[in-house]
Design a protein around this motif. Structure first.
Motif, PDB file in Angstrom:
ATOM      1  N   LYS A  71      16.662  88.821  51.863  1.00  0.00           N
ATOM      2  CA  LYS A  71      17.411  87.639  52.279  1.00  0.00           C
ATOM      3  C   LYS A  71      18.699  88.085  52.980  1.00  0.00           C
ATOM      4  O   LYS A  71      19.484  88.842  52.420  1.00  0.00           O
ATOM      5  N   ILE A  72      18.878  87.615  54.206  1.00  0.00           N
ATOM      6  CA  ILE A  72      20.075  87.954  54.984  1.00  0.00           C
ATOM      7  C   ILE A  72      20.779  86.667  55.392  1.00  0.00           C
ATOM      8  O   ILE A  72      20.181  85.805  56.043  1.00  0.00           O
ATOM      9  N   THR A  73      22.034  86.535  54.997  1.00  0.00           N
ATOM     10  CA  THR A  73      22.814  85.343  55.355  1.00  0.00           C
ATOM     11  C   THR A  73      24.145  85.769  55.965  1.00  0.00           C
ATOM     12  O   THR A  73      24.774  86.727  55.503  1.00  0.00           O
ATOM     13  N   LEU A  74      24.560  85.061  56.989  1.00  0.00           N
ATOM     14  CA  LEU A  74      25.863  85.274  57.605  1.00  0.00           C
ATOM     15  C   LEU A  74      26.531  83.918  57.747  1.00  0.00           C
ATOM     16  O   LEU A  74      26.070  83.056  58.508  1.00  0.00           O
ATOM     17  N   HIS A  75      27.609  83.729  56.986  1.00  0.00           N
ATOM     18  CA  HIS A  75      28.327  82.459  57.012  1.00  0.00           C
ATOM     19  C   HIS A  75      29.822  82.734  57.014  1.00  0.00           C
ATOM     20  O   HIS A  75      30.342  83.391  56.095  1.00  0.00           O
ATOM     21  N   GLU A  76      30.497  82.287  58.063  1.00  0.00           N
ATOM     22  CA  GLU A  76      31.938  82.491  58.229  1.00  0.00           C
ATOM     23  C   GLU A  76      32.287  83.979  58.128  1.00  0.00           C
ATOM     24  O   GLU A  76      31.936  84.750  58.989  1.00  0.00           O
ATOM     25  N   ASP A  77      32.951  84.390  57.050  1.00  0.00           N
ATOM     26  CA  ASP A  77      33.432  85.773  56.944  1.00  0.00           C
ATOM     27  C   ASP A  77      32.597  86.654  56.022  1.00  0.00           C
ATOM     28  O   ASP A  77      33.047  87.731  55.621  1.00  0.00           O
ATOM     29  N   THR A  78      31.395  86.222  55.692  1.00  0.00           N
ATOM     30  CA  THR A  78      30.605  86.971  54.709  1.00  0.00           C
ATOM     31  C   THR A  78      29.174  87.216  55.205  1.00  0.00           C
ATOM     32  O   THR A  78      28.486  86.284  55.612  1.00  0.00           O
ATOM     33  N   LEU A  79      28.772  88.480  55.161  1.00  0.00           N
ATOM     34  CA  LEU A  79      27.389  88.867  55.445  1.00  0.00           C
ATOM     35  C   LEU A  79      26.770  89.363  54.146  1.00  0.00           C
ATOM     36  O   LEU A  79      27.292  90.290  53.522  1.00  0.00           O
TER      37      LEU A  79
END
Length: 277
Positions: free
Chosen positions: A200-208
């Motif tokens: 699972k790979i998520t990139l939201h605002e300032d967090t990967l």
């Protein structure tokens, strides 16, 4: 070569000490100087001059060695690039002349192998440039890099279940190095998961976040994950240097690196990008 450097450095220490002591003796007993401040100053000046000369002599063979190694590495990279491009071009030509399914599968395998060679080529090129402190910092959307790496990783790990959720985030980083960080974290997730792996790979605002549902780690193992050559499971192929490289890259570029894990539930790596513009 290194033996001569050791001898030169030992000589540097002995000669510099001897010059300092001799300078004090000559200034006080021969020249009759009574001011100890002046004596130490004169002796120190002579010792620094002698040390500087010997230091240049000691470092010269080491500098020549690294200059030769740099030239050799560049020439080797150039020689590697030519056959890789030749194989790629010929595979594309063969695709146009072969229509049967078996040939396509074979060509696909060759193409994937060449892709892996290209990755190792880029990695070696990056490591050499990094060693020479010439990283190329550029501004780019991290989503673009993630999608680029996912094209490669999906081809390499066809049996992985992917869960992807990305939102735009501009960063100023060494792009190739960041690509290696992503590759390494995904490869670790696949390596330490039962088939089929779930990444699972998520990139939201300032967090990967890059997470897996693999074997996980206990607290003692988590304390050692950045140690060079340490492997959680020595039965799994690998060199145990990847996370150490990831940490050094993150520290150098002010990226927060946090790893959480539970045995039997998996591992999640969080990269905090707050300090990046």
């Amino acid at each position: 070569m290194f033996r001569s450097v050791e001898i030169a450095l030992a000589s540097l220490y002995v000669v510099t000490t001897a010059v300092l002591v001799s300078g004090i003796y000559i200034a006080h007993h021969v020249l009759g100087i009574e001011q100890w401040g002046v004596i130490f100053l004169i002796s120190l000046i002579f010792a620094l001059i002698a040390g500087w000369i010997l230091a240049k002599i000691a470092i010269k063979p080491l500098k020549e060695h690294f200059d030769h190694l740099e030239v050799f590495s560049k020439e080797t990279l150039h020689e590697l690039n030519l056959p890789i491009n030749t194989i790629t071009a010929n595979v594309e030509m063969l695709r146009k002349t072969h229509t049967d399914e078996k040939s396509f599968k074979r060509l696909d395998r060759i193409g994937q192998a060449v892709g892996m060679l290209k990755e190792r080529y880029n990695e070696l090129d990056y490591l050499i440039k990094k060693q020479m402190a010439r990283e190329n910092i550029e501004s780019f959307d991290l989503v673009d890099l993630l999608q680029e790496r996912l094209v490669f990783l999906r081809g390499l790990y066809s049996n992985v279940i992917w869960e992807i959720a990305l939102s735009s985030r501009m960063v100023s980083l060494d792009r190739i190095g960041m690509g290696k960080v992503i590759d390494n974290l995904v490869e670790n997730g696949v390596k330490y998961s039962l088939s089929p792996a779930h990444i699972k790979i998520t990139l939201h605002e300032d967090t990967l976040n890059i997470c897996d549902q693999g074997i996980g780690m206990d607290e003692i193992t988590l304390m050692r994950i950045y140690d060079s050559y340490f492997q959680n499971d020595t039965t799994i192929p690998g060199y145990g240097i990847g996370l150490g490289l990831v940490k050094r890259y993150c520290d150098r570029h002010h990226i927060g690196l946090h790893v959480s894990s539970q045995v039997g539930k998996g591992t999640c790596v969080k990269l905090e990008l707050k300090k990046l513009t």
